[in-house]
Write an enzyme that holds these catalytic residues in place. Structure first.
Site: not given
Ligand code: MN
Length: 287
Positions: A81-82
Site C-alpha cells: 500500500e505505502d
C-alpha cells in the site's frame, strides 16, 4: 533509535525460535531489511520512524505463535500500500505465500465500514470470507491492535471512527477466533476513546479498591489452594480483575456503580483432566 529497533528484531527472533525451532531466522531478517528500506524516511503521526509499526505488529504475531511467513508478512504488511516494494518484489524475494498474505491484509484494509447496524454483521462476515487464509485475519488483528495502542496520535474525529470500527468489527472477530486477550485489549483501548469519562471512572474505582482487592484475591487463592492440596489434585491457579469494558458493560446494563458490582474478579484454576475439573468446580461451590 536504529540499535533499539535492531534489538527488538533480535529479541523477536529469539522468542520465535524458543516457541518453534523451525523458524527461518534468515528469512525474517531479510524481511525486516526490506521493510526498513521500503519505509525509509516515512514517519508515523507521532513522529517515530514508520518501521516501528511493522516491527510492533510482527512482535504481536510472534506472541500469537504464528509461523515464519506470517512474521515476514507482518514486517512487510504496509509495503504494497505505502511503498515501492510491491506484490511482485515480495513474491520474488519471499515467495508466493508471503506475497499472498500481505496482499490479503492490504485488501482487508480497504473494506469500508459504515455505522449502519445491519451492515456490521455483513462486514464481519465479509471480513472472514475475504481472507481465505486465517493467517491474514490474524495479521490484520495484530495490525489493528498496534494501531489501537497508538490511537491517541490520530486526529480526534478519526480516533472515534477507528475506535468504533475496532469495537464493532475487530473485537467481535477476535472473540469469534477465541483470542480473548486480544479482544479485551481492543475493547478497552476503544472504550478509552469512545467514553473516556466512563473509562476513567472505572480505572479510578479499581485503583481505590486495589489494596482490599489484593488481599481478597490472595485469600480466595489460598482457600481454593488449600482445598486442592488436601485432595492431592495438581493445579495452577490465577486470579485477575476483569477487563474494563466488561465492568463497564455491567455497570451500564444493570445501572450500578462499580462498588455495587461483585463479579469484577475472575479466578482460573487449571487442572490436568476433565474429572478433576468437575471436582474443582464442586469444591469452589462448597467454599
Ligand atoms: Mn499497518
Amino acid at each position: 533509535m536504529a540499535s533499539t529497533i535492531q534489538n527488538r528484531i533480535d529479541f523477536l527472533i529469539e522468542r520465535a525460535k524458543r516457541q518453534n525451532p523451525a523458524i527461518n531466522e534468515r528469512k525474517i531478517r531479510a524481511a525486516y531489511e526490506c521493510a526498513a528500506k521500503a519505509h525509509e524516511g516515512q514517519k508515523r503521526r507521532n513522529g517515530e520512524p514508520y518501521i516501528i509499526h511493522p516491527v510492533s505488529v510482527a512482535e504481536i504475531i510472534v506472541e500469537m505463535g504464528l509461523d515464519t511467513d506470517s512474521i515476514c508478512a507482518g514486517l512487510l504488511h504496509d509495503c504494497i500500500e505505502d511503498t515501492e516494494f510491491g506484490y511482485k518484489e515480495i513474491e520474488n524475494k519471499f515467495g508466493t505465500s508471503v506475497a499472498e498474505l500481505v496482499d490479503g491484509v492490504t485488501r482487508l484494509g480497504m473494506l469500508r465500514y459504515s455505522k449502519e447496524q445491519e451492515q456490521m454483521e455483513d462486514l464481519r462476515k465479509m471480513f472472514m470470507a475475504m481472507a481465505k487464509d486465517i493467517r491474514v485475519i490474524l495479521i490484520k488483528l495484530a495490525d489493528r491492535l498496534h494501531n489501537a495502542r497508538t490511537f491517541q496520535f490520530l486526529p480526534e474525529r478519526k480516533q472515534r471512527d477507528k475506535a468504533l470500527e475496532t469495537m464493532e468489527i475487530y473485537a467481535p472477530i477476535a472473540h469469534r477466533l477465541g483470542m480473548s486477550r486480544v479482544k479485551w485489549e481492543l475493547e478497552d483501548l476503544s472504550l478509552k476513546i469512545l467514553d473516556s469519562i466512563g473509562y476513567q471512572e472505572i480505572v479510578d474505582g479499581l485503583e481505590a479498591q486495589s489494596s482490599e482487592r489484593e488481599e481478597f484475591l490472595n485469600h480466595i487463592k489460598d482457600d481454593i489452594g488449600k482445598r486442592l492440596d488436601e485432595s492431592k489434585i495438581p493445579y495452577t491457579i490465577s486470579a485477575r480483575v476483569k477487563h474494563i469494558y466488561s465492568i463497564y458493560r455491567k455497570m451500564y446494563a444493570q445501572n450500578k456503580t462499580i462498588n455495587e458490582i461483585y463479579d469484577i474478579y475472575a479466578v482460573r484454576v487449571i487442572v490436568d483432566n476433565v474429572t478433576n475439573c468437575y471436582n474443582v468446580l464442586g469444591y469452589v461451590n462448597d467454599l
